[in-house]
Design a protein around this motif. Structure first.
Motif, PDB file in Angstrom:
ATOM      1  N   UNK A  89      44.117  30.816  36.989  1.00 38.66           N
ATOM      2  CA  UNK A  89      44.917  31.966  36.573  1.00 38.66           C
ATOM      3  C   UNK A  89      45.145  31.856  35.069  1.00 38.66           C
ATOM      4  N   UNK A  90      44.838  32.925  34.331  1.00 35.63           N
ATOM      5  CA  UNK A  90      45.054  32.978  32.888  1.00 35.63           C
ATOM      6  C   UNK A  90      46.218  33.915  32.593  1.00 35.63           C
ATOM      7  N   UNK A  91      47.257  33.373  31.948  1.00 35.52           N
ATOM      8  CA  UNK A  91      48.434  34.150  31.576  1.00 35.52           C
ATOM      9  C   UNK A  91      48.503  34.272  30.062  1.00 35.52           C
ATOM     10  N   UNK A  92      48.853  35.467  29.563  1.00 38.65           N
ATOM     11  CA  UNK A  92      49.099  35.618  28.136  1.00 38.65           C
ATOM     12  C   UNK A  92      50.610  35.643  27.889  1.00 38.65           C
ATOM     13  N   UNK A  93      51.071  35.660  26.625  1.00 39.05           N
ATOM     14  CA  UNK A  93      52.511  35.543  26.357  1.00 39.05           C
ATOM     15  C   UNK A  93      53.374  36.602  27.044  1.00 39.05           C
TER      16      UNK A  93
ATOM     17  N   UNK B  33      39.426  47.914  50.708  1.00 38.93           N
ATOM     18  CA  UNK B  33      38.966  46.848  51.583  1.00 38.93           C
ATOM     19  C   UNK B  33      37.957  45.947  50.881  1.00 38.93           C
ATOM     20  N   UNK B  34      37.111  46.568  50.060  1.00 41.66           N
ATOM     21  CA  UNK B  34      36.114  45.805  49.318  1.00 41.66           C
ATOM     22  C   UNK B  34      36.777  44.779  48.404  1.00 41.66           C
ATOM     23  N   UNK B  35      37.856  45.196  47.710  1.00 43.38           N
ATOM     24  CA  UNK B  35      38.543  44.298  46.797  1.00 43.38           C
ATOM     25  C   UNK B  35      39.144  43.119  47.549  1.00 43.38           C
ATOM     26  N   UNK B  36      39.736  43.381  48.711  1.00 39.70           N
ATOM     27  CA  UNK B  36      40.428  42.334  49.449  1.00 39.70           C
ATOM     28  C   UNK B  36      39.481  41.245  49.933  1.00 39.70           C
ATOM     29  N   UNK B  37      38.242  41.586  50.140  1.00 40.94           N
ATOM     30  CA  UNK B  37      37.298  40.604  50.669  1.00 40.94           C
ATOM     31  C   UNK B  37      36.526  39.889  49.563  1.00 40.94           C
ATOM     32  N   UNK B  38      36.684  40.275  48.326  1.00 48.63           N
ATOM     33  CA  UNK B  38      35.966  39.623  47.230  1.00 48.63           C
ATOM     34  C   UNK B  38      36.647  38.330  46.818  1.00 48.63           C
ATOM     35  N   UNK B  39      35.849  37.388  46.371  1.00 42.52           N
ATOM     36  CA  UNK B  39      36.358  36.128  45.844  1.00 42.52           C
ATOM     37  C   UNK B  39      36.251  36.159  44.325  1.00 42.52           C
ATOM     38  N   UNK B  40      37.324  35.763  43.658  1.00 42.20           N
ATOM     39  CA  UNK B  40      37.348  35.766  42.202  1.00 42.20           C
ATOM     40  C   UNK B  40      37.418  34.339  41.669  1.00 42.20           C
ATOM     41  N   UNK B  41      36.800  34.122  40.509  1.00 42.54           N
ATOM     42  CA  UNK B  41      36.874  32.832  39.840  1.00 42.54           C
ATOM     43  C   UNK B  41      38.180  32.684  39.072  1.00 42.54           C
ATOM     44  N   UNK B  42      38.544  33.751  38.350  1.00 40.35           N
ATOM     45  CA  UNK B  42      39.713  33.718  37.477  1.00 40.35           C
ATOM     46  C   UNK B  42      40.555  34.969  37.704  1.00 40.35           C
ATOM     47  N   UNK B  43      41.866  34.791  37.799  1.00 38.86           N
ATOM     48  CA  UNK B  43      42.801  35.912  37.806  1.00 38.86           C
ATOM     49  C   UNK B  43      43.408  36.013  36.408  1.00 38.86           C
ATOM     50  N   UNK B  44      43.239  37.146  35.761  1.00 39.61           N
ATOM     51  CA  UNK B  44      43.773  37.380  34.419  1.00 39.61           C
ATOM     52  C   UNK B  44      44.929  38.369  34.539  1.00 39.61           C
ATOM     53  N   UNK B  45      46.063  38.005  33.989  1.00 40.79           N
ATOM     54  CA  UNK B  45      47.231  38.887  34.008  1.00 40.79           C
ATOM     55  C   UNK B  45      47.715  39.020  32.576  1.00 40.79           C
ATOM     56  N   UNK B  46      47.691  40.250  32.027  1.00 36.57           N
ATOM     57  CA  UNK B  46      48.087  40.364  30.632  1.00 36.57           C
ATOM     58  C   UNK B  46      48.037  41.753  30.051  1.00 36.57           C
ATOM     59  N   UNK B  47      48.062  41.779  28.751  1.00 37.26           N
ATOM     60  CA  UNK B  47      48.261  42.990  27.961  1.00 37.26           C
ATOM     61  C   UNK B  47      46.968  43.776  27.772  1.00 37.26           C
ATOM     62  N   UNK B  48      47.115  45.100  27.706  1.00 37.47           N
ATOM     63  CA  UNK B  48      46.044  46.001  27.287  1.00 37.47           C
ATOM     64  C   UNK B  48      46.588  46.897  26.171  1.00 37.47           C
ATOM     65  N   UNK B  49      45.755  47.207  25.217  1.00 33.94           N
ATOM     66  CA  UNK B  49      46.148  48.139  24.149  1.00 33.94           C
ATOM     67  C   UNK B  49      44.869  48.734  23.562  1.00 33.94           C
ATOM     68  N   UNK B  50      45.011  49.536  22.542  1.00 36.21           N
ATOM     69  CA  UNK B  50      43.855  50.076  21.841  1.00 36.21           C
ATOM     70  C   UNK B  50      43.908  49.626  20.389  1.00 36.21           C
ATOM     71  N   UNK B  51      42.765  49.238  19.843  1.00 31.76           N
ATOM     72  CA  UNK B  51      42.671  48.743  18.471  1.00 31.76           C
ATOM     73  C   UNK B  51      41.990  49.775  17.579  1.00 31.76           C
TER      74      UNK B  51
END
Length: 315
Positions: free
Chosen positions: A141-145, A2-20
């Motif tokens: 919204x920020x999209x990666x390849x 419920x907390x997440x649903x009521x929060x306002x975000x500036x940027x939505x980031x959708x993309x990759x995660x990995x380990x370096x």
């Protein structure tokens, strides 16, 4: 939840995660030889993941969607996001998969890096994972390849004032859709060297003009130590990168896109947004890994005051 649903975000980031896995070396060995590494550094990586951390460090609120494996590497990536106060509630954990790794060799004299990376085995991010309720109010919204396929579908989720920033690292299938959809299309300089898109005989300025005529909105180009370019009123401008002591360039592009998305969410004009992005990307290179050198907003703004805008030519 419920907390997440009521929060306002500036940027939505959708993309990759990995380990370096990062290995500083004093020079690159010849093929079929041995070379001792100076040290080994482990850091979380991935375009989207690093960008979400950068936005948070600058003082923005980022909603981050990615897929992570439930292995030791995935849990480390999750921890590093939490270290930067990135909320992890929107991340999908995929128990039967493994976290992809990148093996990065850094020349300690120049800061240049060579990357060997594993093929992603995690499932592709699906539009059904994206909550309309959370993403609808976001400013940017920020999209990666790896999330190119989501561009057109996301447009239907967003309010009319929302802006899409597209990290065009390389040519991928479906990229033409982003020509129309992206409000800010950001390729790297290397994109213009792809002979599937441009003729090798054409000048850089000519290639920029060709691409600008194909895309609907703003064009910004990253160019490593040379800073970045942007097009305004049919002219190309360059903002050279400041001189910094470079440890490595890992994540510099990711942090550029993050800072640019943050700047758009704060209503910066184009010149100011690119300057902030160049400053953040440059400062992020002063420590090993893509995240340890990310500056806070005050430091980044101080750096922007040293940057100049240079006219390159008409396109």
């Amino acid at each position: 939840m419920q907390k997440i649903k009521t929060r306002q975000y500036d940027v939505a980031v959708i993309g990759r995660s990995c380990i370096d896995y990062i290995f500083p070396i004093d020079h690159y060995p010849t093929e079929n030889s041995k070379k001792q590494i100076i040290k080994k550094i482990v850091e979380a990586g991935g375009q989207g993941s690093t960008a979400a951390c950068c936005i948070s460090k600058l003082g923005g609120k980022a909603a981050f969607w990615t897929n992570l494996a439930n292995d030791a590497e995935g849990r480390f990536c999750l921890k590093r996001l939490k270290d930067f106060n990135v909320e992890t509630d929107l991340i999908k954990i995929c128990p039967k998969h493994t976290t992809p790794a990148a093996y990065i060799f850094v020349n300690v004299h120049s800061g240049t890096r060579t990357i060997f990376y594993e093929k992603r085995t995690l499932p592709e991010i699906n539009i059904k994972q994206i909550s309309k309720e959370i993403i609808a109010p976001v400013k940017v919204v920020l999209l990666d390849p790896e999330t190119t396929h989501l561009g057109g579908k996301l447009k239907n989720y967003l309010h009319k004032e929302a802006r899409i920033v597209y990290d065009c690292e390389r040519w991928v299938n479906g990229i033409e859709d982003l020509y129309e959809i992206a409000d800010y299309f950001i390729p790297s300089y290397e994109f213009f060297e792809d002979d599937r898109i441009f003729s090798a005989q054409d000048t850089f300025l000519s290639k920029v003009g060709q691409l600008k005529r194909q895309i609907k909105n703003e064009l910004i180009i990253t160019h490593g130590e040379h800073g970045a370019y942007f097009v305004m009123n049919d002219a190309l401008y360059n903002i050279p990168a400041p001189k910094v002591k470079v440890a490595d360039t890992i994540g510099a592009g990711d942090n550029f896109h993050a800072a640019f998305s943050f700047a758009v969410s704060r209503n910066y004009d184009l010149d100011s947004a690119v300057k902030l992005s160049v400053a953040v990307a440059s400062l992020s290179c002063t420590q090993y890994g893509g995240r340890n050198g990310i500056p806070n907003l005050r430091t980044a703004i101080h750096q922007t005051k040293k940057l100049k805008t240079i006219f390159v030519g008409n396109i």
